[in-house]
Design an enzyme around this catalytic site. Structure first.
Site, mmCIF file in Angstrom:
data_model
loop_
_atom_site.group_PDB
_atom_site.id
_atom_site.type_symbol
_atom_site.label_atom_id
_atom_site.label_comp_id
_atom_site.label_asym_id
_atom_site.label_seq_id
_atom_site.Cartn_x
_atom_site.Cartn_y
_atom_site.Cartn_z
ATOM 1 N N GLU A 83 0.935 -0.950 -0.056
ATOM 2 C CA GLU A 83 0.219 -0.213 0.216
ATOM 3 C C GLU A 83 1.105 1.302 0.063
ATOM 4 O O GLU A 83 0.313 2.058 -1.197
ATOM 5 C CB GLU A 83 -0.957 -0.112 1.268
ATOM 6 C CG GLU A 83 -1.410 0.985 1.587
ATOM 7 C CD GLU A 83 -3.113 0.601 2.241
ATOM 8 O OE1 GLU A 83 -2.958 2.009 2.542
ATOM 9 O OE2 GLU A 83 -3.285 0.285 3.059
ATOM 10 N N ASP A 84 2.277 1.494 0.872
ATOM 11 C CA ASP A 84 2.774 3.313 1.067
ATOM 12 C C ASP A 84 3.972 2.470 0.360
ATOM 13 O O ASP A 84 4.897 3.346 0.321
ATOM 14 C CB ASP A 84 2.868 2.905 2.423
ATOM 15 C CG ASP A 84 1.989 2.527 3.258
ATOM 16 O OD1 ASP A 84 0.959 3.365 2.254
ATOM 17 O OD2 ASP A 84 1.551 2.502 4.179
#
Length: 622
Positions: A86-87
């Site tokens: 996600e990051d």
């Protein structure tokens, strides 16, 4: 000298590996170490809102998964990697290649999907993604709960509006989910942290009041528990005894449901009597032996027994409850449990090893999720929440078949749970043999029979008397929801000085709620991006209606003194007064106008000084 984050992380990772060493093979320990190294490299240079290195978060989540939830190696690995896709620039395919399909699946489920357009809302789509994963594997939900636990433990670095959004989600979605999974320790921590950040002043006041209450009862509880211990020892029964104090949120919720203040709220604590697992007799036999010894020495409160050993709650909770009259003339709540029951009550869905009641519960959950998804109706989360995220009761058909329903369910909910057609054609109910309306609320242990008549269709007001998804879906065509544009919530009626939050509509209208308002909590979990920090300012020209319920020892001139206090001494307008007296106890309902919560509290304090007044509380406006 600054903190050595690298050393702290290394110590936590070493602890995780030490804990896992007794549960997994050496090759899995190497994979866990490899997962930490990848997470550390991937999050290099990223910082949390607190200013700490971001890697602290996945390490803490992995520690919760390994140490507190006692899960397997792949779940711990996925916990380390839960934010990597996600990051950072790493992909699910990379995760799959390095750690296998199982880890990749878990990481994918907890990774928020970025979309140009969300089906419901960003928050609701993420909730649905997690719930859908339960149809395949419960471990992804457990990682998300661990993730939420650490975020809540470190929420103080966030702005007030973000705190409300995250705390609202937690109270509305994550804490009830933990409860229904039998993770009592997780549920308790989440809901208390949620209240702490939503309403810090109220939470702090509740904590202080409970500490004072604890000190006031300490000596009597010590004497009572010592007496119980002696009775058990004299009769050769090996037990340990502990006093469990309920947490601020639990007490607050009970105060709201009963309409009482703290001092008039019963059972703010309970006494737990715990016996060993290997006693040579069944749990029920052991619990009944302890119960027999206790009731030889103390008076039992009639109808106070709850036998959760024979009839466990749907989340796996087991114990034997009874209320006893102590030597001080007070009813004390007693829980009789085995050591294994205590473990299961904290970590049921983990401790039960995917067997027995847990498997049945998960299959039931999956069926409902499939049905809700199939109908693709609005209110997805509300339907899930009302179906599964309440304390449950067990009732019975006339043939003795147990039916689990959420607390507060009606005979209508029972009818739809047995069969949709029975619900649609329900005309009346017999509860414990007594003829009743189908809208009658059920209680644990009720025996329920539904009378049906073909063509007897649901009435429009049935929607107000059902709690389960099946019942709501069965009368869906009758539901007509209207959303009024208002400034103050019509349910919680906030006053200037209350801790409040607002939600902004598309036309710019702000709807203001008290932060403990159930509607606000629900909206925070579903439409958190519309939250606006606001303050209701006191205006000398604006007054708000409130209602007070007063209980007092009846006497001559009591009503005159109440009216005089409000209208003459405090010079506030009254709109109505109703009073009723019986057996020397007077109950008064007074409606008046105030400028703020501070003024209301001043009124309550002044009324409490009137001779004979025992209790004054703010009541709900109708």
């Amino acid at each position: 000298m600054g903190r050595d984050y690298a050393r702290e992380n290394r110590e936590k990772v070493d602890r995780i590996i030490d804990v896992m060493r007794s549960r997994v093979e050496e090759t899995d320990l190497e994979r866990i170490e490899k997962a930490y190294e990848l997470a550390n490299e991937a999050h290099e240079g990223q910082m949390r809102k607190s200013g700490e290195p971001y890697i602290i978060h996945p390490v803490e989540v992995a520690e919760i998964v390994a140490v507190e939830l006692k899960l397997d190696a792949n779940t711990v690995i996925a916990a380390f990697l839960h934010d990597v896709v996600e990051d950072t620039d790493h992909t699910i395919d990379e995760i799959k290649e390095m750690f296998g399909d199982d880890v990749a699946f878990l990481v994918d489920v907890v990774t928020k999907k970025k979309k140009d357009k969300y089906i419901m809302s960003k928050q609701l789509d993420n909730f649905k993604q997690m719930l859908d994963s339960m149809q395949y594997d419960i471990r992804a939900i457990l990682i998300k709960l661990a993730d939420r636990m650490h975020n809540m433990r470190t929420l103080d670095s966030m702005r007030a509006d973000k705190q409300m959004k995250i705390a609202g989600e937690t109270d509305y979605f994550y804490a009830p989910l933990a409860n229904r999974l039998g993770l009592y320790a997780v549920k308790t921590e989440l809901e208390n942290l949620s209240m702490r950040y939503r309403c810090p002043l109220e939470y702090s006041q509740m904590e202080m009041a409970l500490e004072e209450d604890k000190a006031a009862y300490a000596e009597r509880l010590e004497e009572f528990t010592s007496m119980v211990k002696k009775i058990m020892t004299d009769n050769g029964v090996d037990v340990r005894i502990e006093v469990q104090y309920r947490m601020p949120y639990s007490i607050w919720r009970k105060m709201q449901s009963t309409g009482t203040d703290l001092l008039h709220t019963e059972h703010r604590h309970f006494v737990r009597i715990v016996y060993p697992d290997n006693t040579g007799v069944s749990d029920k036999t052991m619990a009944l032996r302890i119960y027999s010894l206790l009731t030889d020495a103390f008076k039992e409160k009639p109808e106070s027994i709850n036998n959760y050993i024979d009839s466990p709650k749907e989340n796996g909770y087991q114990s034997f409850h009874v209320k006893l009259l102590t030597q001080f003339g007070e009813w004390e709540e007693i829980h009789i449990s085995s050591e294994q029951m205590i473990t299961n009550s904290r970590f049921w869905c983990v401790a039960d090893s995917m067997g027995g009641n847990q498997s049945k519960w998960l299959e039931k959950f999956k069926d409902i999720l499939r049905d809700i998804t199939y109908h693709r109706n609005s209110g997805f989360i509300e339907n899930v929440v009302t179906s599964f995220y309440n304390d449950d009761i067990m009732v019975y058909t006339p043939k003795g078949k147990p039916i689990n329903l959420p607390k507060g369910a009606s005979a209508l909910d029972f009818a739809f749970e047995v069969h949709t057609e029975i619900g649609r054609n329900a005309k009346y109910a017999r509860i414990n043999g007594k003829l009743c309306s189908v809208k009658t609320r059920l209680h644990r242990g009720d025996c329920v029979e539904i009378g049906v008549e073909n063509g007897h269709h649901p009435k429009p007001d049935w929607a107000e008397h059902v709690h389960t998804y099946k019942a709501r879906q069965g009368i869906k065509s009758l539901l007509k929801k209207k959303k009024a544009k208002i400034i103050r919530c019509e349910n919680c009626h906030p006053l200037p000085g209350d801790e409040v939050i607002a939600f902004e509509a598309k036309d710019g209208t702000l709807t203001v709620h008290k932060r403990n308002c159930p509607t606000a909590i629900s909206q925070s979990a579903q439409n958190g991006d519309t939250i606006v920090s606001t303050v209701l300012k006191e205006d000398k020209d604006t007054m708000y209606p409130v209602k007070l319920d007063i209980k007092a020892v009846d006497r001559s001139h009591l009503l005159i003194d109440l009216i005089d206090m409000i209208t003459d001494r405090l010079q506030l307008p009254m709109t109505s007064i109703n009073t009723f007296a019986e057996d020397e106890i007077a109950e008064c309902e007074i409606c008046l106008l105030v400028h703020s919560i501070g003024e209301l509290q001043s009124i309550i304090d002044h009324i409490n000084t009137i001779e004979g007044v025992d209790e004054v509380r703010r009541a709900t406006l109708e």
